[in-house]
Design an enzyme around this catalytic site. Structure first.
Site, PDB file in Angstrom:
ATOM      1  N   ALA A 135      -9.845   8.885   8.112  1.00 22.57           N
ATOM      2  CA  ALA A 135      -9.415  10.241   7.756  1.00 22.57           C
ATOM      3  C   ALA A 135      -8.379  10.198   6.631  1.00 22.57           C
ATOM      4  CB  ALA A 135      -8.841  10.935   8.983  1.00 22.57           C
ATOM      5  N   ASN A 136      -7.607   9.096   6.576  1.00 21.79           N
ATOM      6  CA  ASN A 136      -6.561   8.986   5.556  1.00 21.79           C
ATOM      7  C   ASN A 136      -7.098   8.735   4.140  1.00 21.79           C
ATOM      8  OD1 ASN A 136      -7.131   6.183   5.290  1.00 21.79           O
ATOM      9  ND2 ASN A 136      -5.779   5.713   7.007  1.00 21.79           N
ATOM     10  N   THR A 185       0.906  -1.361  11.438  1.00 22.98           N
ATOM     11  CA  THR A 185       1.632  -1.602  10.190  1.00 22.98           C
ATOM     12  C   THR A 185       3.087  -1.146  10.232  1.00 22.98           C
ATOM     13  OG1 THR A 185       0.980   0.535   9.283  1.00 22.98           O
ATOM     14  CG2 THR A 185      -0.478  -1.313   8.815  1.00 22.98           C
ATOM     15  N   ASP A 225      -3.102   6.193  -3.059  1.00 25.63           N
ATOM     16  CA  ASP A 225      -1.932   5.586  -2.415  1.00 25.63           C
ATOM     17  C   ASP A 225      -1.389   4.481  -3.337  1.00 25.63           C
ATOM     18  OD1 ASP A 225      -3.759   3.556  -1.989  1.00 25.63           O
ATOM     19  OD2 ASP A 225      -2.993   3.065  -0.003  1.00 25.63           O
ATOM     20  N   SER A 277       0.807  -1.217   0.000  1.00 28.45           N
ATOM     21  CA  SER A 277       0.000   0.000   0.000  1.00 28.45           C
ATOM     22  C   SER A 277       0.843   1.271   0.000  1.00 28.45           C
ATOM     23  CB  SER A 277      -0.937  -0.071   1.208  1.00 28.45           C
ATOM     24  OG  SER A 277      -1.752   1.038   1.296  1.00 28.45           O
ATOM     25  N   SER A 290       0.947   1.460  16.238  1.00 29.50           N
ATOM     26  CA  SER A 290       0.597   1.212  14.835  1.00 29.50           C
ATOM     27  C   SER A 290       0.480  -0.285  14.599  1.00 29.50           C
ATOM     28  CB  SER A 290       1.679   1.790  13.930  1.00 29.50           C
ATOM     29  OG  SER A 290       1.630   1.184  12.656  1.00 29.50           O
ATOM     30  N   ASP A 305      -6.265   2.097  -2.876  1.00 29.22           N
ATOM     31  CA  ASP A 305      -7.475   1.931  -2.061  1.00 29.22           C
ATOM     32  C   ASP A 305      -7.700   3.143  -1.144  1.00 29.22           C
ATOM     33  OD1 ASP A 305      -5.479   1.407  -0.247  1.00 29.22           O
ATOM     34  OD2 ASP A 305      -6.257  -0.540   0.408  1.00 29.22           O
TER      35      ASP A 305
END
Ligand code: NG1
Ligand code: ZN
Length: 543
Positions: free
Chosen positions: A370-371, A501, A275, A65, A499, A279
């Site tokens: 929000a991203n 990730t 991104d 991603s 996080s 997605d």
């Protein structure tokens, strides 16, 4: 049995480095590409088992991603195009971490526990992004599904693969399971919606797209010919020169709150960034003073839910609509949605699957991080009611038109997962129908200034959270410290969470001014550093 011998043989070609432990997290497995070969092979095996178990086609997407080009990752897609079910996430972690010589035992355990009939056919769709490591890593996945019906789709966006898995398992009811079928379905719906816009100039039809040097750039170009009459695209960061996600893409723009590199625009031009696997999407523009204005997932959710609410009113349909957000949603957006628009707002933990599940509880669930990751879900009942109304010959023109618009809105949306291309088309259609500029959209409410920071700690698992991650339960004293800091500022809010990730603790702060948001984020970072085992240099102030 013969195929276990084959698994053993193949597995020796994809050995697990000793000592490496990885966990299937909110975005599957994600780390440096050079650590992932055995994971890919094993996920190929797991996808095969999942396919036999569900008697359906399963997807495997190779992508990291918005992470840097050097990283990669893998996620499994369940039959209806949704994320892998949680109980199987544990199998994924077990299989990933089992020692080389214990792989068959672990595999057989899963087969036994799930009572999988190994004589069944398996079908796996494999997709990959444009990272240089993705070609060999997706081959490793295919080695895992080898001779068991793997279908290689090659380069696709993550949401395209989710879409095709869903199409395949609904026998084409959701659409045709090809990339071309995806373009046709979405572009037809877009044309139907765009017909309802009053005459637009070429300028109004123009959109600049930052493709993050990734797969989205390739795919949006492929789609362009289907959109010709209604849309004019300029694609930047198309992968011909720059590096994936490097100083560009939705994550960079959202977190840095600045223009991506490589984009040439004039004040007021409407722009968006995807991104690395397309997605996520965020919009933005610059004003005549050169100031940057971001329209993130919260602004997108507001635009879409307002549009849908108005259509439901005009159609005279009584359907319950809700917006699902996470703790990262700007406080102004939540306030506007609840107080002005009077829609139900739900807050869930970070991670798309949490939002997706929460959205399924409503007739219409609009969910966005929000991203910029998000989509809209319509319940079967809601879709049926809209369909019936659209076919009703005895209703007035206003209701008929609203039903027609709702019908095409359903078709333009990729309900399986957040999809930058589908979201982009829906947003463009809404702006066109409402005759709205990007500035007018931006003015619906004003974001509270905010800041996101990262803190390195020796073990981020020392932070445990509650209340949809808005409060830290451990380490002792951290939440009290955050509460005290927040009290020093106006309209302030802050929270921290590990996080899923990256090996960092994320800090979020918002307040009445940018200076205050930055100062609060910094002070909270110091508290995390001090109380949660910070490593490396102490966080420095932003100014
Ligand atoms: P982590 O690294 O757990 O914050 C990030 C995003 C999530 C989600 C995942 C998966 C933020 C703050 N976090 O997760 O919302 O999109 O990546 O890609 O944006
Ligand atoms: Zn992504």
């Amino acid at each position: 049995m013969a195929h276990f011998e084959e698994v053993s043989k193949q597995s020796d070609l994809h050995p697990k480095p000793a000592g490496l432990v990885l966990q299937y997290g909110t975005a599957g497995f994600r780390t440096s590409a050079n650590k992932l070969d055995h994971i890919m092979f094993r996920m190929g095996l797991l996808a095969t088992l999942r396919s036999k178990k569900t008697k359906a086609t399963i997807g495997v997407m190779v992508t990291a991603s918005h992470n840097p080009e050097e990283d990669n990752g893998v996620k499994l897609i369940d039959p209806m195009g949704e994320m892998l079910t949680s109980s199987w996430e544990d199998y994924a972690t077990q299989l990933a971490n089992t020692k080389q010589d214990e792989l068959l035992t672990t595999l057989k355990d899963i087969i036994k526990k799930e009572a999988i009939d190994m004589s069944r056919e398996a079908n796996v769709f494999v997709g990959k992004d444009t990272r240089s490591s993705s070609a060999s890593l997706s081959q490793a996945v295919l080695d895992g599904v080898k001779a068991l019906g793997g279908h290689n789709y090659g380069l696709v966006t993550t949401p395209q693969l989710h879409y095709m898995v869903c199409c395949q398992n609904t026998q084409g009811k959701y659409g045709e399971a090809t990339v071309e079928g995806y373009y046709r379905k979405l572009s037809q719906a877009f044309s139907q919606l765009a017909k309802n816009a009053s005459n637009r100039t070429d300028d109004q039809k123009h959109l600049s797209v930052d493709g993050a040097n990734g797969i989205g750039a390739i795919k949006v170009r492929e789609m362009e010919s289907h959109l010709k009459k209604h849309m004019q695209l300029s694609v930047f960061n198309d992968g011909s020169r720059g590096k994936l996600n490097h100083k560009c893409g939705a994550d960079f723009v959202k977190v840095q709150q600045e223009l991506p590199t490589g984009i040439k625009i004039n004040p007021g031009d409407r722009c968006c960034s995807f991104d690395g696997d397309a997605d996520r999407i965020v919009y933005y523009y610059t004003d005549s003073q050169g100031d940057f204005h971001l329209l993130d997932g919260d602004k997108i959710a507001t635009l879409i839910s307002t549009f849908l609410k108005e259509l439901l009113n005009e159609a005279g349909l009584d359907l319950k609509i809700a917006v699902v957000q996470t703790a990262y949603a700007n406080g102004s957006s939540t306030h506007y949605l609840e107080k002005t628009m009077k829609v139900i707002v739900k807050c869930t933990k970070t991670g798309v699957k949490h939002l997706h599940h929460a959205a399924q509880e409503f007739d219409i669930g609009v969910y966005f991080e929000a991203n910029g990751h998000g989509t809209v879900l319509f319940s079967d009942g809601a879709e049926e009611k809209i369909q019936q109304l659209a076919n009703d010959a005895n209703i007035n023109d206003e209701r008929k038109k609203a039903a027609f618009l709702l019908q095409n809105t359903i078709n333009i949306i990729n309900q399986t997962v957040g999809d930058a291309i589908s979201d982009m088309l829906l947003i463009e259609a809404i702006l066109a129908i409402k005759g709205m500029t990007v500035q007018q959209w931006d003015a619906i409410y004003s974001d509270l200034p905010n800041r996101q920071l990262k803190v390195k700690v020796s073990d981020r698992r020392v932070i445990d959270t509650t209340d949809a991650e808005r409060r830290a339960v451990t380490p002792a004293g951290l939440q009290e410290a955050i509460d005290d800091l927040v009290k020093k500022y106006q309209k302030a809010r802050s929270f921290v969470r590990p996080s899923g990730t990256e090996d960092v603790v994320r800090v979020y702060a918002e307040a009445d001014t940018q200076e205050s948001a930055d100062a609060l984020a910094h002070e909270v970072s110091l508290a995390v550093y001090g109380l949660a085992g910070g490593v490396g240099d102490e966080p420095k102030p932003l100014h």
